[in-house]
Design an enzyme around this catalytic site. Structure first.
Site, PDB file in Angstrom:
ATOM      1  N   GLY A  45       0.833  -1.194   0.000  1.00 40.56           N
ATOM      2  CA  GLY A  45       0.000   0.000   0.000  1.00 40.56           C
ATOM      3  C   GLY A  45       0.867   1.244   0.000  1.00 40.56           C
ATOM      4  O   GLY A  45       2.029   1.207   0.416  1.00 40.56           O
ATOM      5  N   GLU A 136      -3.574   2.991   5.025  1.00 42.96           N
ATOM      6  CA  GLU A 136      -3.321   4.033   4.013  1.00 42.96           C
ATOM      7  C   GLU A 136      -4.215   5.251   4.241  1.00 42.96           C
ATOM      8  O   GLU A 136      -3.788   6.386   4.052  1.00 42.96           O
ATOM      9  CB  GLU A 136      -3.523   3.480   2.599  1.00 42.96           C
TER      10      GLU A 136
HETATM   11 NI    NI Z   1       2.351   3.369   5.601  1.00 43.30          NI
END
Ligand code: NI
Length: 172
Positions: A45, A136
């Site tokens: 991510g 995220e």
């Molecule tokens: Ni991170």
């Protein structure tokens, strides 16, 4: 194009991200570059602040390398629902390389976002994909996984980080 990944200590990682108006070519370019950068770094991510961009954009790809890439791209992600059930998972972050800690997050989430085509979408996900999206999304609010762990473990990681930084700065 590969982008530079911002490391812990850079103030951009602590800023609140700005909402994307609409998906312009400039944004799809950012998304493409972020996916390329994430894959190159073997990450699962990446959030825009980690490449020095304040916009609310994240990319995630938790599929096995064997199965081929399957990136999820989201602008302006918002949580519509979270499960009461929690999941503890070991997490790392490309902005704090080589440091890992167990983080507790919601096992399942429902998220609304703008997709690559600029359409509003909703998706319900669980497990690693859900925890990764939460990680995220935190980046878009200036939150890092080390903020969510015990102060004991956090101090240990931060001490190691500052030691590594001093070593890198010292003449060879
Ligand atoms: Ni991170």
């Amino acid at each position: 194009m590969l982008l530079d990944i911002v490391k812990y200590g850079d103030p951009v990682l602590r800023q609140k991200g700005e909402r994307v108006g609409e998906i312009m070519p400039e944004i799809t370019q950012l998304i493409d570059d972020m996916v390329e950068t994430m894959h190159e770094a073997h990450g699962i991510g990446l959030a825009a602040p980690q490449v020095g961009d304040k916009r609310r954009v994240i990319v995630v790809d938790v599929v096995d390398e064997d199965a081929g890439p399957d990136p999820v791209q989201m602008a302006n992600p918002e949580l519509l629902w979270v499960s009461d059930e929690m999941l503890n998972q070991e997490e790392g972050c490309l902005s704090l390389p080589e440091h890992y800690a167990e983080v507790e997050r919601h096992n399942a989430i429902r998220v609304r976002y703008l997709d690559y085509q600029g359409e509003i979408r909703e998706r319900e996900v669980a497990g690693v994909l859900a925890t990764c999206i939460q990680h995220e999304m935190d980046h878009l609010d200036g939150i890092l996984f080390v903020d969510l762990i015990s102060s004991l473990k956090r101090n240990m990681i931060l001490r190691k980080l500052s030691k590594a930084k001093k070593m890198a700065a010292a003449p060879a």
